[in-house]
Motif scaffolding. Structure first.
Motif, mmCIF file in Angstrom:
data_model
loop_
_atom_site.group_PDB
_atom_site.id
_atom_site.type_symbol
_atom_site.label_atom_id
_atom_site.label_comp_id
_atom_site.label_asym_id
_atom_site.label_seq_id
_atom_site.Cartn_x
_atom_site.Cartn_y
_atom_site.Cartn_z
ATOM 1 N N LEU A 167 0.666 -1.400 -0.313
ATOM 2 C CA LEU A 167 0.288 -0.160 -0.569
ATOM 3 C C LEU A 167 1.089 0.929 0.450
ATOM 4 O O LEU A 167 0.525 1.993 -0.572
ATOM 5 C CB LEU A 167 -1.093 -0.026 1.526
ATOM 6 C CG LEU A 167 -1.956 -0.432 1.315
ATOM 7 C CD1 LEU A 167 -2.770 -0.729 2.642
ATOM 8 C CD2 LEU A 167 -3.113 -0.609 -0.130
ATOM 9 N N ARG A 170 2.614 2.869 -3.044
ATOM 10 C CA ARG A 170 1.561 2.772 -4.309
ATOM 11 C C ARG A 170 0.760 4.108 -4.118
ATOM 12 O O ARG A 170 -0.030 4.616 -4.353
ATOM 13 C CB ARG A 170 0.298 1.605 -4.621
ATOM 14 C CG ARG A 170 0.574 0.834 -5.134
ATOM 15 C CD ARG A 170 -1.145 -0.629 -5.533
ATOM 16 N NE ARG A 170 -1.144 -0.764 -4.855
ATOM 17 C CZ ARG A 170 -2.218 -1.096 -4.780
ATOM 18 N NH1 ARG A 170 -3.649 -1.244 -5.933
ATOM 19 N NH2 ARG A 170 -2.511 -2.059 -3.482
ATOM 20 N N GLY A 171 1.769 4.270 -2.331
ATOM 21 C CA GLY A 171 0.934 6.105 -2.650
ATOM 22 C C GLY A 171 -0.566 5.456 -1.298
ATOM 23 O O GLY A 171 -1.355 6.753 -1.402
ATOM 24 N N LYS A 172 -1.043 4.742 -1.183
ATOM 25 C CA LYS A 172 -2.028 4.492 0.071
ATOM 26 C C LYS A 172 -2.136 4.467 1.020
ATOM 27 O O LYS A 172 -3.116 4.579 1.797
ATOM 28 C CB LYS A 172 -2.497 3.233 -0.819
ATOM 29 C CG LYS A 172 -3.150 3.451 -2.363
ATOM 30 C CD LYS A 172 -3.843 2.520 -2.923
ATOM 31 C CE LYS A 172 -4.370 3.001 -3.836
ATOM 32 N NZ LYS A 172 -5.875 1.835 -4.841
ATOM 33 N N LEU A 173 -1.263 4.819 1.557
ATOM 34 C CA LEU A 173 -0.299 4.760 2.851
ATOM 35 C C LEU A 173 0.125 6.182 3.953
ATOM 36 O O LEU A 173 1.331 6.272 4.073
ATOM 37 C CB LEU A 173 0.290 3.681 3.052
ATOM 38 C CG LEU A 173 0.032 3.347 4.567
ATOM 39 C CD1 LEU A 173 -1.070 2.088 5.268
ATOM 40 C CD2 LEU A 173 1.651 2.137 4.960
ATOM 41 N N PRO A 174 -0.871 7.133 4.339
ATOM 42 C CA PRO A 174 -0.854 8.499 3.707
ATOM 43 C C PRO A 174 -0.413 8.373 5.767
ATOM 44 O O PRO A 174 -1.018 7.526 6.496
ATOM 45 C CB PRO A 174 -1.411 9.163 3.600
ATOM 46 C CG PRO A 174 -2.751 8.094 3.789
ATOM 47 C CD PRO A 174 -2.270 7.324 3.509
ATOM 48 N N SER A 176 -1.793 9.886 7.493
ATOM 49 C CA SER A 176 -3.016 10.183 8.304
ATOM 50 C C SER A 176 -3.264 8.423 8.343
ATOM 51 O O SER A 176 -4.400 8.498 9.548
ATOM 52 C CB SER A 176 -4.028 10.890 7.480
ATOM 53 O OG SER A 176 -4.436 9.827 5.901
ATOM 54 N N LYS A 177 -3.005 7.642 8.020
ATOM 55 C CA LYS A 177 -3.271 5.955 8.452
ATOM 56 C C LYS A 177 -2.594 5.624 9.147
ATOM 57 O O LYS A 177 -2.211 4.383 9.554
ATOM 58 C CB LYS A 177 -3.249 5.576 7.118
ATOM 59 C CG LYS A 177 -4.572 5.976 6.001
ATOM 60 C CD LYS A 177 -5.742 5.285 5.216
ATOM 61 C CE LYS A 177 -6.974 5.708 5.069
ATOM 62 N NZ LYS A 177 -8.171 4.486 5.747
#
Lengths: 206, 671
Positions: A167, A170-174, A176-177
């Motif tokens: 994740l 793919r840049g889907k774990l900022p 904020s998460k």
């Protein structure tokens, strides 16, 4: 727990996906703690089973001291414990917003965990070669099922870590998460703690 | 705890990324899913609660028919209606069904429907996990029942004692082992979900000690489930390994101690008893105050006795094993704890009586069932205390006296309470009341039939009739009472038929209003049936029995006086403002707000999803593969499970299409 922090009636500016909670903790975190509480009983029952059957195997069959290789298992235990450290570092990195380091530490944790599982597979293979399989006696049954359950938990943890790494790639774990990493971390530390108990009770205490 | 730094622009939250919508398994959204498909993908806790309850009731009919078969067989001595093997299958499935597929899911269904509303929430904490719980329960139940067509149903008793269950040939027991594992997953996910919901999602002002007592008792039951389920999971794993891979856990020839099974099973099994009874106790504690027109007597004591039962429930399991030779110390300790746990239970019974004492009693059907619960459960509780007396218990073990006891607490207790709850909340669920005349016929027939069926079991047990036998010779003084019992079981069947007729006959829509019983809790502040979002505005809770305090206040003599709040213009005209000025003002405002907003409000709700259903369906696939040792099937099921969970994890709780409009503008990425 019963104190209400948010001002009543101030729902206009509230995030509709994640409204404030009564405890201030997110639902996911409370759920993870509840789940880990449940897991305690799972491993508690398995460890009790092992201890109850300890020394009850028929005489003349294989015994723990015939097969256990304490130095070897100590090393793999050390590997697993170190993975808790790298897990903490991964969480710290993502909370700082350092995504490159987050990925490095996540991957390291996963690799350490995978090394532990690989070590366990090797250990099991050696045991089987030495004539100890699932059905030899009470010791073998309860040993393999207990440590096998733990190994399965580590494997699931490794899969979760790899998913997080993916994740993040793919840049889907900022940042904020970051809590997602924290939750996987909670699970991971729990699995490590369980191993400390298993290692002490099953391997170290004769 | 975590210090979460503000979101950086570099990364994009997955929620807002439109995940490549393939044509295969396109995600359903909140708008435009109706009918069967809507039910199959729903994540609405009310629909899930209804599905739980209806499914559990259908299983109740199946389990009841099994009971009738058993009673026909035992109605006369030396009967040949059922063969021994068939009898074993039917009585195993009767017990397993009634416990795991009826009382647990019926309680879960009511809790699912009511808990969020009672605490002033719009949904549960994890709507998709909630749906998963239901589908897994259904999958587990159907999986276990499929055994009837695949060589025979489980035949080792609902308690599955080893080494018998280890050594029984055929796949019967395998279906039981794997079916219960599946059901355990359903219970565990449900428990976590409801615990988090109650702990975390209470409306402003809904402190723990203002929660309705049903919420409290369900919460305790969910905690018991959380910790009890893993214990039976382990027990079933050990047994499953023994049966599939010939391990030695319960192999006496290899030096194993089969008592381990009993310890593990009853470590689960005794908390399970309280899992079955506590929600019903909560229901009764909701019904009695409403129809006594008094607050629940000793609310705090009721809460703490419930918690005490939850804790002490972990320390009494060995009273199921007094006859196994545990040794005098263990037996004495468990005997004492067993008698001691009767104390908080007794406290509850006295509080129920005190709630009714000097109340303005009325006796509609829910109240009758609640009083039926209190009386029948007391009889069951008293025979329970006699089990704590070890010498007596040694005599009673494995006789019909035990069967009498647990039917008085589970049927006379749980089922009476649950039926009371169904009658009480039916107007909320369906928007119409059940017929009172038929309801009363149902109650009196059930009470009569129940006592005719299970009362004689006390006598039979004390006369030495062993349980779990498929027939008996005549001339032992058992014939008459068995016949009476069989007749009674058909009276129960008749009463259930009355209930079904009642439900079928009352399909005409009625205008029951929000609050047909003049009740006390938040679920009666919203329309019947409630809208999907439950509350237009999250309620502000100022007291226990919130609705009662919105409707009534006390005059100077301490008597209840109805507030006049219906007039939308002025909040309070008849009541002196000094009496309770601030409350009535607030509520006046709220009501005014409710009426002003005529149009459907745009309230964000989670979107439906396929994944709970598909994830649940993978589980029986794995289990069939395991039972028949066709590993390809098991691995296929495992991959299916893995894929579903993965897809689930990547799917946002809310589909982008269902997000509020203004959010979408912010969310659409520039890149």
């Amino acid at each position: 727990m019963s104190t209400i922090t948010e001002a009543p009636g101030s729902h206009a500016g509230v995030d509709p996906v994640h409204p404030p909670t009564s405890t201030g903790l997110t639902n996911e975190k409370v759920a993870m703690w509840a789940f880990l509480g449940s897991e305690c009983l799972l491993f508690g029952a398995l460890i009790s089973t092992y201890l109850l059957f300890k020394g009850q195997s028929l005489p003349g069959t294989i015994r723990p001291k015939d097969v256990f290789d304490i130095p070897y298992t100590s090393v793999s235990s050390f590997v697993l414990l170190m993975s808790s450290l790298t897990m903490v570092l991964a969480l710290a990195a993502i909370q700082r917003g350092d995504h490159r380091l987050t990925r490095i530490w996540l991957l390291t944790t996963a690799l350490l965990g995978a090394s532990f599982v690989a070590g366990q597979c090797y250990e099991f293979t050696v045991f089987v070669r030495e004539g100890m399989n699932l059905r030899v006696n009470l010791f073998s049954s309860s040993f393999f099922v207990l440590t096998g359950f733990h190994g399965a938990h580590v494997t699931i943890g490794v899969l979760m870590l790899l998913s997080l790494h993916n994740l993040s790639m793919r840049g889907k774990l900022p940042s904020s998460k970051a809590e997602t990493v924290e939750l996987v971390g909670l699970y991971w530390h729990f699995v490590d703690v369980v191993w400390i108990v298993i290692f002490t009770l099953i391997y170290l205490i004769p | 705890m975590a210090i979460v730094t503000p979101q950086r622009p570099e990364a994009l939250a997955p929620e807002q990324t439109p995940s490549a919508p393939s044509r295969f398994l396109r995600r359903p959204t909140n708008t435009g899913v109706y009918g069967l498909w809507g039910w199959m993908t729903t994540v609405d806790h009310k629909k899930i609660g209804i599905m739980y309850s209806v499914t559990a009731f259908l299983f109740f009919l199946v389990g009841g028919m099994e009971a009738l078969l058993l009673r026909i067989q035992l109605g006369s001595p030396d009967n040949t209606f059922l063969r021994a093997d068939t009898y074993n299958q039917v009585f195993t499935m009767h017990g397993t069904t009634m416990i795991f597929l009826v009382i647990m899911p019926l309680s879960a269904g009511l809790a699912n429907y009511l808990l969020p509303i009672m605490i002033g929430a719009r949904d549960v904490a994890f709507p998709r996990i909630n749906a998963l719980g239901y589908w897994v329960f259904l999958a587990g139940g159907l999986f276990m029942y499929s055994s009837f067509f695949l060589g025979g149903a489980p035949n080792g008793g609902w308690f599955g004692y080893v080494p018998l269950t280890r050594n029984l040939p055929g796949h019967n027991i395998d279906f039981w082992v794997f079916g219960l594992q599946i059901l355990g997953i359903a219970s565990l996910t449900g428990a976590i979900n409801l615990i988090v919901t109650v702990i975390n999602m209470r409306a402003p002002g809904m402190s723990l000690m203002r929660m309705p007592i049903f919420v409290w008792m369900s919460l305790v039951a969910q905690f018991l489930l959380l910790f009890a389920i893993p214990v039976i999971t382990v027990a079933l794993f050990l047994l499953g390994f023994d049966r599939l891979f010939a391990t030695n856990f319960f192999n006496v020839a290899a030096g194993s101690d089969p008592l381990l099974w009993q310890h593990l099973f009853w470590m689960f099994g005794h908390p399970e008893v309280y899992i079955l009874i506590l929600p019903a106790m909560g229901i009764v504690s909701e019904i009695l105050p409403v129809f006594s027109r008094k607050p629940l007597f000793g609310y705090q004591v009721m809460v703490f006795s419930g918690i005490a039962i939850g804790f002490m429930g972990w320390g009494v399991w060995a009273h199921h094993m007094f006859a196994t030779g545990l040794g005098p110390v263990a037996v004495s300790a468990f005997s004492a704890s067993t008698m001691f746990i009767a104390v908080p239970t007794g406290v509850k019974i006295f509080n129920w009586i005190s709630t009714m004492w000097k109340g303005k009693l009325s006796f509609p059907t829910p109240m009758l069932f609640a009083i039926g619960f209190v009386t029948m459960f007391t009889i069951g509780g008293l025979s329970g205390v006699t089990h704590g007396v070890v010498p007596a218990d040694t005599q009673q073990t494995d006789t019909y006296y035990i069967v009498a006891h647990f039917h008085y607490v589970l049927f006379g207790g749980s089922m009476f309470g649950l039926f009371g709850g169904i009658y009480y909340w039916y107007p909320k669920f369906a928007g119409r009341l059940l017929d009172e005349r038929l309801g009363k016929i149902h109650f009196w027939l059930m009470l009569l039939g129940f006592n005719l069926t299970f009362g004689p079991f006390h006598i039979l047990g004390l006369q030495g009739m062993p349980r779990r036998i498929y027939t008996y010779p005549s001339g032992r003084g058992w014939d008459v009472w068995n016949l009476v019992s069989t007749i009674g079981s058909f009276v129960i069947a008749l009463s259930i038929l009355t209930f079904i007729i009642n439900v079928i006959k009352n399909r005409k829509p009625q205008d029951v209003g929000d609050d047909p019983w003049d009740a006390r809790t938040l679920e009666w502040t919203i329309p019947s049936p409630p809208p999907e979002y439950n509350f237009k505005e999250i309620p502000l809770v100022t007291s226990r029995d919130e609705l009662w305090h919105r409707k009534y206040t006390e005059d100077e003599n301490g008597r209840s006086v109805r507030r006049v709040v219906e007039a939308p213009a002025s909040a309070s005209t008849d009541i002196e403002p000094a009496a309770d000025g601030e409350h009535s003002d607030e509520h006046g405002d709220e009501h005014a707000g409710d009426h002003a907003e005529e149009h459907e409000p745009h309230i964000h709700m989670p979107s439906p999803s396929y994944w709970p259903l598909l994830t649940a369906l993978a589980m029986p696939v794995i289990c069939y593969g395991m039972i028949y040792k066709t590993w390809a099937v098991a691995i296929l099921g495992g991959l299916m499970e893995f894929g579903c969970l993965f897809a689930w994890a990547l799917e946002p709780a809310t589909a982008p299409e269902d997000l509020p409009q203004h959010e979408e503008h912010e969310a659409v990425p520039v890149s």
